[in-house]
Design an enzyme around this catalytic site. Structure first.
Site, PDB file in Angstrom:
ATOM      1  N   ASN A 175       3.699 -11.023  -9.109  1.00  0.00           N
ATOM      2  CA  ASN A 175       4.333 -10.107  -8.161  1.00  0.00           C
ATOM      3  C   ASN A 175       5.532  -9.419  -8.818  1.00  0.00           C
ATOM      4  OD1 ASN A 175       4.533  -9.205  -5.287  1.00  0.00           O
ATOM      5  ND2 ASN A 175       6.495 -10.288  -5.326  1.00  0.00           N
ATOM      6  N   GLU A 211       8.633 -11.008 -10.883  1.00  0.00           N
ATOM      7  CA  GLU A 211       9.585 -10.111 -11.554  1.00  0.00           C
ATOM      8  C   GLU A 211       9.934 -10.556 -12.972  1.00  0.00           C
ATOM      9  OE1 GLU A 211      12.886  -9.668  -8.882  1.00  0.00           O
ATOM     10  OE2 GLU A 211      11.607  -9.021  -7.224  1.00  0.00           O
ATOM     11  N   GLU A 215       5.595  -6.347  -0.222  1.00  0.00           N
ATOM     12  CA  GLU A 215       6.964  -6.315   0.321  1.00  0.00           C
ATOM     13  C   GLU A 215       7.333  -4.901   0.758  1.00  0.00           C
ATOM     14  OE1 GLU A 215       9.823  -8.214  -2.270  1.00  0.00           O
ATOM     15  OE2 GLU A 215       8.366  -9.701  -2.968  1.00  0.00           O
ATOM     16  N   HIS A 270       8.977  -1.546  -2.584  1.00  0.00           N
ATOM     17  CA  HIS A 270      10.263  -1.181  -1.983  1.00  0.00           C
ATOM     18  C   HIS A 270      10.517   0.283  -2.373  1.00  0.00           C
ATOM     19  CE1 HIS A 270      11.129  -5.247  -0.720  1.00  0.00           C
ATOM     20  NE2 HIS A 270      10.883  -5.692  -1.937  1.00  0.00           N
ATOM     21  N   ASP A 293       8.634  -1.611   2.227  1.00  0.00           N
ATOM     22  CA  ASP A 293       9.587  -0.899   3.080  1.00  0.00           C
ATOM     23  C   ASP A 293       9.881   0.445   2.416  1.00  0.00           C
ATOM     24  OD1 ASP A 293      11.485  -1.674   1.034  1.00  0.00           O
ATOM     25  OD2 ASP A 293      12.095  -3.392   2.204  1.00  0.00           O
TER      26      ASP A 293
END
Length: 465
Positions: free
Chosen positions: A205, A164, A269, A241, A271
């Site tokens: 990432n 990030e 990651e 996400h 979801d």
């Protein structure tokens, strides 16, 4: 992102048998073996040359029903929190691997590969890092990477080296590393990681980079520059996400353009959150979204795998950060497989057995029972019935009935109470899963015997209390 730990749920877990398989992405990994159960997501992914994994965190390792799923369904584990700087090096030069080791050891015991997360991130830093003088921080960062990546050498197949580092508009995030070291800190981090572990795949990432836009463009330019300069980088992680119904239309195109630069891509990651409570329409959309993401990865050869950010809604970080939202994962709070699970299952090549449903009670608006065979072998089978509340109010109890075919019998039922009268069987809720919210669902499982044939029943009825 940080994994948030939910409350422990009461579940009576069944022991399932699994099919043998191996993973050939980075390392060879043996999947759990058996003769009879349907394949897991991890095993299906292996057949596609991918992995399918889950993040996890230390507190959940004490929950036996949770770890039964974690250790059998997935062939990859990401350490959700305890490889981050605040846990590994809480004091300068003093390293503590005890918590992360527990997760790595769990993965090794279950023949799962491990993604390391994360070596350099602006968040979850111990306070002392921010106080390091500018002239010393590069050396501190290199030492941290050398120690952590060196310690896990041979145990971690991917490292999220830097996490990030960009803002939404594509500019550099003004982290302590950016401010005190400058633009070169990312390249230096990757060089240090390569020196510490030459065989681990090194990833950048980030989040909100799934589709093409200013942030993913900046990431693309970084990777392109690194490849041109010979700076070691092997992959990019798209956190994913996502929000219900908002999977970027350019997802596959974006994965492909990074692959075309000569790096691997991982969905790291995943979801997909919704406004709660769940209902059938939201579940259907979520299933479509999970299928879309899975298909986008499968369409690009260098998309090596998918990791959900934990697998059960009871352990999702979403509700604590986005009030009123949640239900973002592929298992519900009670470890029942959601429609999103079956969407991934089918996208990975799994075949669902025939199901049959009938709705009765509450003037035809009560519950629906869906029967499916999940595994079959000579003389035996395993099944699952999902009970869904179709009414606008919660129900306090349910009963499912069907008639077994000649030669069939039920030997064991979990998450329900069995009554049999000849070939007619009735399963009512257990004392902990009778209450089902409007639009919600629960399930029970069973093991049975058969002789001659093992058909699904012609009708399955569900009545509410």
């Amino acid at each position: 992102m940080s994994a948030r730990v939910g409350r422990t749920r009461r579940v009576l877990a069944a022991t399932a048998v699994a099919v043998a398989g191996t993973l050939a992405v980075g390392l060879a990994v043996a999947a759990p073996s058996s003769a009879a159960a349907e394949p897991t997501l991890g095993q299906l992914a292996v057949a596609k040359g991918r992995y399918f994994g889950s993040a996890t965190d230390n507190p959940t390792l004490d929950n036996a029903p949770y770890t039964a799923v974690l250790g059998s369904e997935f062939n990859q584990i990401t350490v959700g929190n305890t490889q981050k700087w605040q846990y590994i090096e809480p004091n300068r030069g003093r390293f503590d691997y005890s918590q992360a080791d527990k997760i790595v050891e769990f993965a090794q015991a279950h023949n799962q590969i491990v993604r390391g997360h994360t070596l350099v991130w602006h968040n979850q830093l111990p306070g002392w890092v921010n106080d390091v003088p500018a002239g010393e921080l590069l050396g501190v960062m290199r030492d941290h990477i050398a120690n952590v990546a060196g310690y896990y050498k041979g145990k971690v197949v991917h490292w999220d080296v830097v996490n990030e580092a960009f803002e939404e508009n594509g500019t550099r995030r003004q982290s302590v590393f950016q401010q005190k070291i400058g633009d070169g800190y990312i390249a230096e981090a990757f060089k240090a990681a390569r020196a510490a572990d030459p065989n681990a795949k090194l990833y950048y990432n980030d989040y909100n980079v799934e589709g093409i836009g200013p942030k993913s463009d900046a990431m693309y330019d970084l990777v392109k520059s690194f490849k041109q300069q010979g700076i070691p980088i092997d992959g990019v992680g798209l956190q994913a996400h996502l929000i219900l119904g908002q999977v970027p239309s350019t997802l596959q195109q974006n994965i492909q353009r990074f692959a075309d630069l000569g790096v691997d891509v991982a969905i790291t990651e995943l979801d997909i959150r919704m406004r709660t409570p769940r209902d059938a329409a939201k579940d259907a959309q979520q299933a479509t979204d999970y299928r879309t993401v899975t298909n986008a990865c499968l369409a690009v050869t260098r998309c090596v795998g998918i990791t959900v950010w934990d697998f059960s809604d009871g352990y999702s970080w979403i509700p604590s950060v986005f009030p009123g939202e949640g239900a973002a994962l592929i298992y519900d709070e009670n470890f029942n497989k959601k429609p999103s699970y079956w969407a991934v299952y089918e996208a990975l090549g799994g075949t669902k057995t025939t199901t049959t449903t009938t709705t009765t009670g509450n003037n035809g608006t009560g519950c629906t029972a869906t029967y499916r065979v999940t595994g079959q072998w000579n003389g035996g089978f395993q099944g699952e019935v999902t009970v869904r509340n179709n009414s606008s109010t919660a129900i306090s109890g349910w009963t499912v009935k069907w008639t077994l075919a000649t030669g069939q019998s039920l030997n064991q039922v979990w998450n329900g109470t069995l009554t049999a009268n000849g070939q007619d069987v009735s399963v009512r809720n257990a004392n902990y899963n009778g209450s089902v919210a409007a639009g919600g669902s629960t399930s029970f499982g069973f093991v049975g015997s058969w002789a001659g044939a093992n058909p699904v029943p012609a009708a399955v009825t569900c009545t509410t209390a």
